[in-house]
Scaffold this active site. Structure first.
Site, PDB file in Angstrom:
ATOM      1  N   GLU A  24      10.117 -14.306   7.194  1.00  0.00           N
ATOM      2  CA  GLU A  24      10.794 -13.397   8.261  1.00  0.00           C
ATOM      3  C   GLU A  24      10.098 -13.351   9.701  1.00  0.00           C
ATOM      4  O   GLU A  24      10.150 -12.593  10.190  1.00  0.00           O
ATOM      5  CB  GLU A  24       8.885 -12.460   7.488  1.00  0.00           C
ATOM      6  N   SER A 154       9.691  -7.702   1.503  1.00  0.00           N
ATOM      7  CA  SER A 154      10.679  -7.511   1.572  1.00  0.00           C
ATOM      8  C   SER A 154      11.277  -8.161   0.033  1.00  0.00           C
ATOM      9  O   SER A 154      12.697  -8.412  -0.751  1.00  0.00           O
ATOM     10  CB  SER A 154      11.612  -9.146   1.965  1.00  0.00           C
ATOM     11  N   TYR A 224      18.471  -5.043   3.133  1.00  0.00           N
ATOM     12  CA  TYR A 224      18.866  -6.059   4.094  1.00  0.00           C
ATOM     13  C   TYR A 224      20.544  -5.873   4.292  1.00  0.00           C
ATOM     14  O   TYR A 224      20.990  -6.879   5.179  1.00  0.00           O
ATOM     15  CB  TYR A 224      18.139  -7.130   4.249  1.00  0.00           C
ATOM     16  N   ARG A 264       2.194   1.096   8.473  1.00  0.00           N
ATOM     17  CA  ARG A 264       2.979   1.531   7.528  1.00  0.00           C
ATOM     18  C   ARG A 264       3.258   1.779   5.777  1.00  0.00           C
ATOM     19  O   ARG A 264       2.840   0.708   5.247  1.00  0.00           O
ATOM     20  CB  ARG A 264       4.844   1.369   7.660  1.00  0.00           C
ATOM     21  N   ASP A 266       3.628   2.573   1.687  1.00  0.00           N
ATOM     22  CA  ASP A 266       4.970   3.255   1.417  1.00  0.00           C
ATOM     23  C   ASP A 266       4.863   4.175   0.227  1.00  0.00           C
ATOM     24  O   ASP A 266       3.973   3.611  -0.624  1.00  0.00           O
ATOM     25  CB  ASP A 266       5.747   1.507   0.948  1.00  0.00           C
ATOM     26  N   GLU A 278       2.171   0.571  -0.915  1.00  0.00           N
ATOM     27  CA  GLU A 278       1.574  -0.767  -0.083  1.00  0.00           C
ATOM     28  C   GLU A 278       1.044  -0.553   1.189  1.00  0.00           C
ATOM     29  O   GLU A 278       2.056   0.862   1.554  1.00  0.00           O
ATOM     30  CB  GLU A 278       3.012  -1.823  -0.839  1.00  0.00           C
ATOM     31  N   ASN A 280       1.951  -1.893   4.664  1.00  0.00           N
ATOM     32  CA  ASN A 280       2.417  -2.869   6.093  1.00  0.00           C
ATOM     33  C   ASN A 280       1.528  -2.448   6.939  1.00  0.00           C
ATOM     34  O   ASN A 280       1.568  -1.567   7.981  1.00  0.00           O
ATOM     35  CB  ASN A 280       3.673  -2.810   6.032  1.00  0.00           C
ATOM     36  N   GLY A 284       7.526  -3.625  10.951  1.00  0.00           N
ATOM     37  CA  GLY A 284       9.229  -3.668  11.628  1.00  0.00           C
ATOM     38  C   GLY A 284       8.802  -3.375  13.111  1.00  0.00           C
ATOM     39  O   GLY A 284       8.539  -2.282  13.077  1.00  0.00           O
TER      40      GLY A 284
END
Length: 317
Positions: A24, A154, A224, A264, A266, A278, A280, A284
């Site tokens: 990443e 990802s 993506y 963050r 999810d 999960e 993060n 981003g």
């Protein structure tokens, strides 16, 4: 959001850590550039972009930085490694600390920690170690399943498994990335994500971002490829009760995992019920990333978001 205090002196020399050695790295460079430019606009004229490589410890020592702002994603930047270097060098940094970063990078240990909190709904799953019989390990699970490498982002190495015949090939794909694999029951719902920020020592949730992929599930292509997913913020598919519940769970997960400053969280949602996926710990921060969009939906500008995260320096666990 109004009246965000400047807790870091504007003359401080701040290293914005970006790039790195994970898959990443390119996204991290974009995140770092955005955060660096925001810091400049906020008046932090001594902020510098520092591209992370294997010589990062020497770069940081030579640079004599007062603080670090972590804009790294993935391995070495989001798993406690760079946080440990900053601790050794005694450079206060923004965001999550060594322990929470390491825990949340590993899906197994995240679920183990969060299982101590009865209010956080976890998906039924098993963890399969290298060399274990994967078919036998999954005997108690209901198909379809999702196989995931324990420490990867990802959607790399993820596969939807519809029948037992598909399990071994999916498992073999996952172990290309990690020796240990998480296998969860598939939740036939939709994906949401919610940011958690802190102000004056109190954690709060952002608006909820709902993601509707054009594919069957939110895989790498859906994440993506432009046009392969619809993004709705605030989410319109949730009841008022579910919205409140999800925000409370996100904050609880953030705190239970020992996160600091920003995260963050999810979820998958089915029949208005959330299921944790999960956390993060270094979300981003590009122009199109989830967290800035979530913050903007509740009146927090990009620059204010960066300032909130910067204000968490020295509070890491």
């Amino acid at each position: 959001m109004q009246d965000i205090e400047y807790k870091v002196n504007k003359d401080a020399k701040i290293a914005v850590l970006c790039g790195g050695m994970s898959s990443e790295a390119e996204v991290s460079m974009r995140s770092g550039k955005g955060c660096f430019e925001a810091l400049k606009r906020l008046g932090y004229h001594n902020a510098e972009m520092v591209v992370v490589d294997k010589n990062i410890a020497q770069k940081l020592a030579d640079g004599k930085y007062d603080y670090a702002f972590n804009a790294l994603h993935g391995k070495y930047g989001e798993d406690g490694c760079v946080q440990g270097i900053l601790e050794i060098l005694q450079i206060p940094y923004a965001g999550c600390g060594v322990m929470s970063s390491a825990i949340c990078m590993n899906k197994e240990y995240t679920k183990r920690v969060l299982s101590t909190c009865k209010d956080i709904p976890l998906i039924k799953s098993v963890f399969v170690r290298k060399g274990e019989d994967v078919v036998k390990a999954c005997e108690g699970l209901r198909y379809p399943l999702i196989t995931k490498p324990v420490c990867e982002g990802s959607s790399f190495g993820m596969t939807k498994v519809n029948t037992p015949d598909e399990l071994v090939p999916a498992y073999e794909e996952a172990i290309k990335f990690n020796a240990d694999v998480l296998i969860e029951e598939f939740i036939d719902g939709f994906f949401i994500t919610v940011g958690v920020l802190e102000k004056d020592g109190k954690a709060f949730a952002t608006e909820i971002l709902e993601i509707r992929p054009k594919n069957e599930w939110y895989d790498f292509e859906a994440k993506y490829t432009k046009g392969m997913s619809d993004f709705i913020v605030p989410s319109t598919a949730l009841s008022e009760e579910a919205t409140k519940k999800i925000k409370e769970i996100a904050v609880k997960a953030h705190e239970t995992a020992g996160c600091s400053g920003v995260s963050r969280v999810d979820f998958m949602v089915m029949n208005d019920e959330p299921y944790f996926l999960e956390i993060n710990t270094s979300p981003g921060m590009t122009e199109t990333s989830d967290l800035p969009a979530q913050a903007a939906a509740m009146g927090i500008s990009y620059d204010e978001l960066v300032l909130l995260i910067l204000n968490s320096v020295g509070l890491n666990k």
